[in-house]
Design a protein around this motif. Sequence first.
Motif, PDB file in Angstrom:
ATOM      1  N   TYR B 159      32.408  38.764  39.141  1.00 37.16           N
ATOM      2  CA  TYR B 159      33.480  39.728  39.395  1.00 37.16           C
ATOM      3  C   TYR B 159      33.908  39.714  40.860  1.00 37.16           C
ATOM      4  CZ  TYR B 159      33.091  41.995  34.783  1.00 37.16           C
ATOM      5  OH  TYR B 159      33.123  42.265  33.453  1.00 37.16           O
ATOM      6  N   LEU B 160      32.922  39.664  41.750  1.00 42.64           N
ATOM      7  CA  LEU B 160      33.245  39.678  43.177  1.00 42.64           C
ATOM      8  C   LEU B 160      34.002  38.411  43.578  1.00 42.64           C
ATOM      9  CD1 LEU B 160      29.900  41.093  44.600  1.00 42.64           C
ATOM     10  CD2 LEU B 160      32.095  42.267  44.566  1.00 42.64           C
ATOM     11  N   ALA B 161      33.651  37.286  42.958  1.00 42.49           N
ATOM     12  CA  ALA B 161      34.361  36.043  43.270  1.00 42.49           C
ATOM     13  C   ALA B 161      35.827  36.160  42.863  1.00 42.49           C
ATOM     14  CB  ALA B 161      33.700  34.857  42.567  1.00 42.49           C
ATOM     15  N   VAL B 162      36.061  36.771  41.691  1.00 48.73           N
ATOM     16  CA  VAL B 162      37.444  36.986  41.245  1.00 48.73           C
ATOM     17  C   VAL B 162      38.170  37.905  42.229  1.00 48.73           C
ATOM     18  CG1 VAL B 162      38.867  38.043  39.459  1.00 48.73           C
ATOM     19  CG2 VAL B 162      36.947  36.586  38.811  1.00 48.73           C
ATOM     20  N   GLY B 163      37.492  38.951  42.672  1.00 48.27           N
ATOM     21  CA  GLY B 163      38.089  39.898  43.612  1.00 48.27           C
ATOM     22  C   GLY B 163      38.435  39.244  44.940  1.00 48.27           C
ATOM     23  N   LEU B 164      37.524  38.420  45.436  1.00 45.65           N
ATOM     24  CA  LEU B 164      37.773  37.721  46.703  1.00 45.65           C
ATOM     25  C   LEU B 164      38.982  36.803  46.581  1.00 45.65           C
ATOM     26  CD1 LEU B 164      35.436  36.197  49.227  1.00 45.65           C
ATOM     27  CD2 LEU B 164      36.895  34.601  48.021  1.00 45.65           C
ATOM     28  N   CYS B 165      39.047  36.113  45.452  1.00 47.76           N
ATOM     29  CA  CYS B 165      40.162  35.194  45.222  1.00 47.76           C
ATOM     30  C   CYS B 165      41.484  35.970  45.240  1.00 47.76           C
ATOM     31  CB  CYS B 165      39.966  34.477  43.900  1.00 47.76           C
ATOM     32  SG  CYS B 165      41.256  33.307  43.520  1.00 47.76           S
ATOM     33  N   ALA B 166      41.502  37.122  44.555  1.00 48.57           N
ATOM     34  CA  ALA B 166      42.724  37.932  44.528  1.00 48.57           C
ATOM     35  C   ALA B 166      43.112  38.371  45.934  1.00 48.57           C
ATOM     36  CB  ALA B 166      42.517  39.151  43.635  1.00 48.57           C
ATOM     37  N   SER B 167      42.113  38.697  46.747  1.00 46.11           N
ATOM     38  CA  SER B 167      42.386  39.147  48.107  1.00 46.11           C
ATOM     39  C   SER B 167      42.962  38.019  48.962  1.00 46.11           C
ATOM     40  CB  SER B 167      41.108  39.677  48.744  1.00 46.11           C
ATOM     41  OG  SER B 167      41.359  40.204  50.010  1.00 46.11           O
ATOM     42  N   ALA B 168      42.580  36.787  48.631  1.00 42.64           N
ATOM     43  CA  ALA B 168      43.096  35.644  49.390  1.00 42.64           C
ATOM     44  C   ALA B 168      44.511  35.284  48.956  1.00 42.64           C
ATOM     45  CB  ALA B 168      42.183  34.433  49.217  1.00 42.64           C
ATOM     46  N   LEU B 169      44.898  35.751  47.763  1.00 46.86           N
ATOM     47  CA  LEU B 169      46.196  35.346  47.231  1.00 46.86           C
ATOM     48  C   LEU B 169      47.324  36.290  47.620  1.00 46.86           C
ATOM     49  CD1 LEU B 169      45.177  34.141  43.659  1.00 46.86           C
ATOM     50  CD2 LEU B 169      45.737  32.754  45.648  1.00 46.86           C
ATOM     51  N   THR B 170      46.981  37.469  48.124  1.00 49.05           N
ATOM     52  CA  THR B 170      48.042  38.411  48.477  1.00 49.05           C
ATOM     53  C   THR B 170      47.744  39.088  49.800  1.00 49.05           C
ATOM     54  OG1 THR B 170      49.117  40.480  47.880  1.00 49.05           O
ATOM     55  CG2 THR B 170      46.920  40.121  47.011  1.00 49.05           C
ATOM     56  N   ARG B 171      48.799  39.505  50.483  1.00 50.12           N
ATOM     57  CA  ARG B 171      48.683  40.202  51.743  1.00 50.12           C
ATOM     58  C   ARG B 171      48.375  41.684  51.532  1.00 50.12           C
ATOM     59  NH1 ARG B 171      50.896  37.643  56.451  1.00 50.12           N
ATOM     60  NH2 ARG B 171      51.753  35.874  55.381  1.00 50.12           N
ATOM     61  N   SER B 172      48.668  42.164  50.314  1.00 51.80           N
ATOM     62  CA  SER B 172      48.558  43.594  50.047  1.00 51.80           C
ATOM     63  C   SER B 172      47.212  43.917  49.409  1.00 51.80           C
ATOM     64  CB  SER B 172      49.697  44.026  49.126  1.00 51.80           C
ATOM     65  OG  SER B 172      49.311  45.109  48.329  1.00 51.80           O
ATOM     66  N   GLN B 173      46.497  44.844  50.034  1.00 51.94           N
ATOM     67  CA  GLN B 173      45.200  45.244  49.481  1.00 51.94           C
ATOM     68  C   GLN B 173      45.382  45.860  48.107  1.00 51.94           C
ATOM     69  OE1 GLN B 173      42.317  47.254  51.830  1.00 51.94           O
ATOM     70  NE2 GLN B 173      43.341  46.781  53.742  1.00 51.94           N
ATOM     71  N   PHE B 174      46.453  46.626  47.965  1.00 51.53           N
ATOM     72  CA  PHE B 174      46.685  47.305  46.698  1.00 51.53           C
ATOM     73  C   PHE B 174      46.889  46.297  45.568  1.00 51.53           C
ATOM     74  CE2 PHE B 174      49.618  49.275  43.619  1.00 51.53           C
ATOM     75  CZ  PHE B 174      48.789  50.301  43.180  1.00 51.53           C
ATOM     76  N   LEU B 175      47.709  45.274  45.850  1.00 51.32           N
ATOM     77  CA  LEU B 175      47.941  44.246  44.835  1.00 51.32           C
ATOM     78  C   LEU B 175      46.654  43.503  44.509  1.00 51.32           C
ATOM     79  CD1 LEU B 175      51.395  42.603  45.606  1.00 51.32           C
ATOM     80  CD2 LEU B 175      50.724  44.048  43.687  1.00 51.32           C
ATOM     81  N   ALA B 176      45.854  43.245  45.541  1.00 46.03           N
ATOM     82  CA  ALA B 176      44.586  42.546  45.331  1.00 46.03           C
ATOM     83  C   ALA B 176      43.694  43.374  44.399  1.00 46.03           C
ATOM     84  CB  ALA B 176      43.882  42.312  46.663  1.00 46.03           C
ATOM     85  N   MET B 177      43.668  44.674  44.640  1.00 44.74           N
ATOM     86  CA  MET B 177      42.847  45.559  43.826  1.00 44.74           C
ATOM     87  C   MET B 177      43.352  45.560  42.381  1.00 44.74           C
ATOM     88  SD  MET B 177      41.970  49.536  44.571  1.00 44.74           S
ATOM     89  CE  MET B 177      43.458  50.232  43.918  1.00 44.74           C
ATOM     90  N   LEU B 178      44.667  45.694  42.247  1.00 41.98           N
ATOM     91  CA  LEU B 178      45.283  45.764  40.922  1.00 41.98           C
ATOM     92  C   LEU B 178      45.021  44.477  40.139  1.00 41.98           C
ATOM     93  CD1 LEU B 178      46.943  48.208  40.053  1.00 41.98           C
ATOM     94  CD2 LEU B 178      48.996  46.816  40.331  1.00 41.98           C
ATOM     95  N   PHE B 179      45.239  43.374  40.827  1.00 43.11           N
ATOM     96  CA  PHE B 179      45.089  42.065  40.211  1.00 43.11           C
ATOM     97  C   PHE B 179      43.636  41.852  39.745  1.00 43.11           C
ATOM     98  CE2 PHE B 179      44.548  37.401  40.534  1.00 43.11           C
ATOM     99  CZ  PHE B 179      45.511  37.030  39.612  1.00 43.11           C
ATOM    100  N   THR B 180      42.697  42.222  40.609  1.00 44.83           N
ATOM    101  CA  THR B 180      41.279  42.072  40.268  1.00 44.83           C
ATOM    102  C   THR B 180      40.944  42.898  39.028  1.00 44.83           C
ATOM    103  OG1 THR B 180      40.861  41.910  42.620  1.00 44.83           O
ATOM    104  CG2 THR B 180      38.946  42.172  41.206  1.00 44.83           C
ATOM    105  N   ALA B 181      41.338  44.174  39.066  1.00 46.59           N
ATOM    106  CA  ALA B 181      41.027  45.057  37.943  1.00 46.59           C
ATOM    107  C   ALA B 181      41.629  44.503  36.651  1.00 46.59           C
ATOM    108  CB  ALA B 181      41.557  46.461  38.225  1.00 46.59           C
ATOM    109  N   LEU B 182      42.848  43.980  36.775  1.00 44.71           N
ATOM    110  CA  LEU B 182      43.549  43.451  35.602  1.00 44.71           C
ATOM    111  C   LEU B 182      42.799  42.258  34.999  1.00 44.71           C
ATOM    112  CD1 LEU B 182      46.231  44.677  34.700  1.00 44.71           C
ATOM    113  CD2 LEU B 182      47.338  42.582  35.481  1.00 44.71           C
TER     114      LEU B 182
END
Lengths: 355, 253
Positions: B159-182
């Motif tokens: 899960y954390l690896a997916v979250g890190l990847c999402a954070s690297a793909l967007t500048r927005s923390q909110f989008l990273a959070m949303l994307f990870t949860a999704l």
Amino acid sequence: MIRVSHLSKRYGAQLAVDDVSFEVGKGEVLGFLGPNGAGKSTTLRILAGFLAPTSGTVAIDGHDVATDSIEARRRIGYMPEAVPLYPEMRVVEYLRFRAELKGVSRATRGSRIDDAMSQAAVLDVAHKRIEHLSKGYRQRVGLADAIVARPPIIILDEPTAGLDPNQIREVRQLVRDLSREHTVVLSTHILSEVEACATRVLLIHRGKIVAEGPTGEIQAMRGGQAVDFTLRGDAKGALSVLADVEGVAAVAALEGGDEAGVSGVRVTLGDAATAATLEVGEARGRTVERCTAALVAAGFGVREARRSGGSLEEVFASLTKDDPSGEPSAGADAGAGAGAGAGAGAGAGVVRRGR
Amino acid sequence: MTSFWPIYKRELFAFFVTPLAWVLIVVFLLTQGMHFFLLVDEFARSGAEAAGDETPLSAFFGNTVLLYMVLFALVPPMTMRLFAEERRSGTIETLMTAPVSSAAVVLAKYLAVLTTYAAMWLPTAMYLVILRRADPEGQLDWNAAASAYLGVFLVGAGYLAVGLCASALTRSQFLAMLFTALVLLSLFILGVGEFVAREGTTLHDVCAHVSVWAHMNDFASGIVDSRHLVFYATMIALPLFIATRAVDAWRWE
């Protein structure tokens, strides 16, 4: 130390850096001068290895920033324009982190950090959190970071932006001190900044280098082609007096004049086209002296004589008003005729780059 | 790789210095504690016979959705800032102009957040001690406990690896959070498909393979299936690889 050849950077449809080539030798302080949005930051970011060029190459001490990036970055201390820092860290913690990151050995780390902090004058805030620091201190923490690993090359993007005059003086002094041991590249949009620090100047405009040369030459160009006089008396009379003075090309009355009986006159100095040498600068000074003497002799009260023109925009305007044929007009018309001799062509003078 | 340690240390520091970290830890431990209390209470009430081969341990880690619900709430806020925050504030520029490789940066940030995750689970080892004390005869299956913790660690690591990847793909923390949860929820729901799809179909097999629920059931009862290990190895390696490429790609923006 730095060799840049045919560097271009494209952001979508926009060409931010357009076929830029230059070299920086050991111990030089290169001033990157240009208005905002000219491509200075983009160029420096490519030099520092943060951005990859669209085309062209950059070699740092023989290491290509694209293919041998880590070795190239090892030789550079870079301070970005906005001086981004981690707000939650204390200054000394931050510098410890940065020193370790840059591979400063454990044995020398402590003394390097102390040296960097004392050079950048941040010792008194060493244990403060960065979020509580003023803009001036943040800037200097960024400088301390750039020098902490003692890299041979230091790249500073607008090092004095947002500082007060005292701080600006300190930073300029620091840059001069650094130049004894390091090669420095700095960018600015303030002309006096490069005059204060740089040994060589590169003028960049719309992604292209429009001129380069030793700082003294650029300084002379800046001398300005006009002098504004404020005087007591009738403007029309003053105009006719000034028009006869040797070295004056044109005269014009200035608008305004708040007080009754006081008027402004602009004197355009002669030989403006061949204005790029120190000798001409001296000749211009003499012309101003003669103008003043003539006005006083004619009974005018001279209250002020002020150099006008010579702003960065005007220097740019004079440099970029090339002949439309697009022929590179290398230096010759910019100063070679007025005493610099063939030096301009040989690289001693200001070299205009054709478009 | 000399740049690994300083980034790892700074990342840990940066996490624990924020109030968000402590809120997450407190909420996490409260939820787990309550969960554990309810389960043990239930077992004590109904007695060993009624529970069959269920033990408090297997129930705690296995047959429950509560575990994942907590992870869904926990992982996205833990990973969202990793890269997005550095890109927003611009510190990524100083970080990436230091002599560091993209892989070292990704790995250091990942292992830092994984260390934090492991540290959050550490206090729950107390539950084992409590169970052991309540039942001195030695009914507690230490092997099952070990494999259950391995399962929890692997699920979190994926899960954390997916979250890190999402954070690297967007500048927005909110989008990273949303994307990870999704992504995590989709994966979970796909796993639930195991119980919906007919047995024998390809869909059923696929669902069973990705079902975190089924994995945790196995782990909690002491089964370490190599297929699960391969699944989590993939779920860790692939997002980290993508993140490394994303970090490299920023230079070309």
